[in-house]
Design a protein around this motif. Structure first.
Motif, short mmCIF file in Angstrom:
data_model
loop_
_atom_site.label_atom_id
_atom_site.label_comp_id
_atom_site.label_asym_id
_atom_site.label_seq_id
_atom_site.Cartn_x
_atom_site.Cartn_y
_atom_site.Cartn_z
N LYS A 107 0.76 -1.07 -0.09
CA LYS A 107 -0.01 0.00 -0.07
C LYS A 107 0.84 1.38 -0.16
CE LYS A 107 -3.72 -2.52 2.40
NZ LYS A 107 -2.90 -3.90 2.31
N ALA A 112 2.11 1.75 -3.44
CA ALA A 112 1.01 2.21 -4.27
C ALA A 112 0.76 3.66 -4.32
CB ALA A 112 -0.26 1.46 -3.92
N LEU A 113 0.81 4.12 -3.00
CA LEU A 113 0.77 5.56 -2.58
C LEU A 113 1.86 6.26 -3.41
CD1 LEU A 113 -0.56 5.40 0.93
CD2 LEU A 113 -1.77 6.18 -1.23
N THR A 135 1.39 6.23 -7.04
CA THR A 135 0.21 7.26 -7.27
C THR A 135 0.69 8.68 -7.22
OG1 THR A 135 -1.30 5.62 -6.21
CG2 THR A 135 -2.10 7.88 -6.41
N VAL A 182 -6.43 10.87 -10.35
CA VAL A 182 -5.92 9.52 -9.85
C VAL A 182 -6.11 9.10 -8.53
CG1 VAL A 182 -3.81 8.17 -9.90
CG2 VAL A 182 -4.70 10.07 -11.90
N VAL A 231 -7.61 5.70 -5.92
CA VAL A 231 -6.61 5.03 -5.16
C VAL A 231 -6.77 5.01 -3.63
CG1 VAL A 231 -4.15 4.65 -4.76
CG2 VAL A 231 -4.90 4.94 -7.11
N TYR A 283 -10.10 3.23 -2.69
CA TYR A 283 -9.83 1.57 -2.64
C TYR A 283 -8.89 1.19 -1.36
CZ TYR A 283 -7.84 -2.97 -3.86
OH TYR A 283 -7.61 -4.17 -3.85
N LEU A 284 -8.01 2.00 -1.06
CA LEU A 284 -7.11 1.48 -0.01
C LEU A 284 -7.85 1.61 1.39
CD1 LEU A 284 -3.75 2.94 -1.07
CD2 LEU A 284 -4.42 0.70 -1.07
N THR A 319 -12.53 4.27 -14.30
CA THR A 319 -12.91 4.67 -12.85
C THR A 319 -14.01 4.83 -12.65
OG1 THR A 319 -10.33 5.45 -12.68
CG2 THR A 319 -11.93 6.37 -11.17
#
Length: 276
Positions: free
Chosen positions: A13, A16-17, A20, A38, A42, A45-46, A266
């Protein structure tokens, strides 16, 4: 307990951040669309993976995104200023109008359910995707309204909806400016500067609105999560000038189509989430 997650589980995670943030910064400079388009999906979802209550997840995603837009906008704006692609006269009108619209948007967002913010995001993302999918987008007139009030009204509406979506304004202002035959590079540059006028009041508003809410992630100020902010904004600031440089070198038609596809996917995912 919702946030009882070990470090090994958190590592993907975190990556991912960081990723992102890099993508958001690049898009902010490249297309002037604002990285929030974007960042919000994200984070949404997280936070769902971390079992944050649905009624708070979208608020925290939007609030955190608005906070990251502030430094990203400054970095992107400086890069475009150096290239002379910021319309200062238009910015004088739109920045004030967008700021006032952002204040209104933040006030509305503090009272509505997360599902309303999700619906706003999904609908506007779908409309922008349709616009992006066309070679030059919608054309309304050959120039912006000469009347400062009418021109400012466009900025006000953009500021209001941008805050409710957690975006910096470029996602809406670039298509709007293009619809009035505004030069695309100046539209992107001016939109990058507009993000500051939207992100600042928006982030403060979401902080204030969430202060009395208990169901937010640890290390949050209201609806702004500091962990998400700290992980996203450095990469976003780093990559914004890169995006601004690429904006003057890459073929825009394929960029528009690729981004339109991302927005369409999205939007569909958001609608599915709402119906589920």
């Amino acid at each position: 307990m919702p946030y009882d997650v070990d470090l090994i589980d958190l590592l993907p995670k975190v990556i991912a951040l960081l990723f992102t943030g890099g993508v958001a910064g690049t898009l902010a400079g490249l297309l002037g669309v604002g990285g929030g388009i974007v960042i919000v999906p994200v984070l949404f979802y997280l936070f769902g993976v971390l079992e944050l209550a649905p009624q708070s997840a979208m608020h925290v995603a939007v609030g955190t995104s608005l906070a990251t837009i502030i430094p990203t906008s400054i970095a992107s704006m400086r890069a475009h200023f150096k290239r002379g692609s910021v319309d200062v006269e238009l910015l004088k009108v739109w920045a004030v109008a967008a700021f006032l619209g952002a204040v209104l948007g933040a006030g509305i967002s503090g009272f509505v359910k997360g599902s309303v913010l999700t619906a706003v995001f999904a609908v506007v993302a779908a409309l922008v995707a349709l616009n992006m999918a066309t070679p030059n987008g919608l054309r309304v007139a050959d120039a912006l309204p000469v009347n400062r009030f009418k021109s400012g009204l466009l900025g006000f509406v953009i500021g209001t909806f941008s805050v409710m979506m957690g975006i910096g304004g470029g996602t809406l202002s670039v298509p709007v400016l293009s619809a009035f035959n505004f030069p695309i590079h100046r539209a992107v540059g001016t939109a990058s500067a507009l993000g500051l006028a939207i992100g600042l009041p928006g982030a403060i508003g979401f902080m204030a609105a969430g202060l009395s809410v208990d169901d937010v992630p640890p290390l949050s100020i209201g609806y702004v999560n500091l962990v998400g902010f700290i992980l996203i904004f450095p990469m976003s600031v780093l990559m914004a000038p890169v995006g601004a440089k690429l904006a003057h070198a890459l073929p825009r038609i394929w960029l528009r189509r690729a981004f339109a596809l991302f927005l369409a996917v999205t939007s569909v995912r958001m609608f599915i989430k709402l119906m589920g």
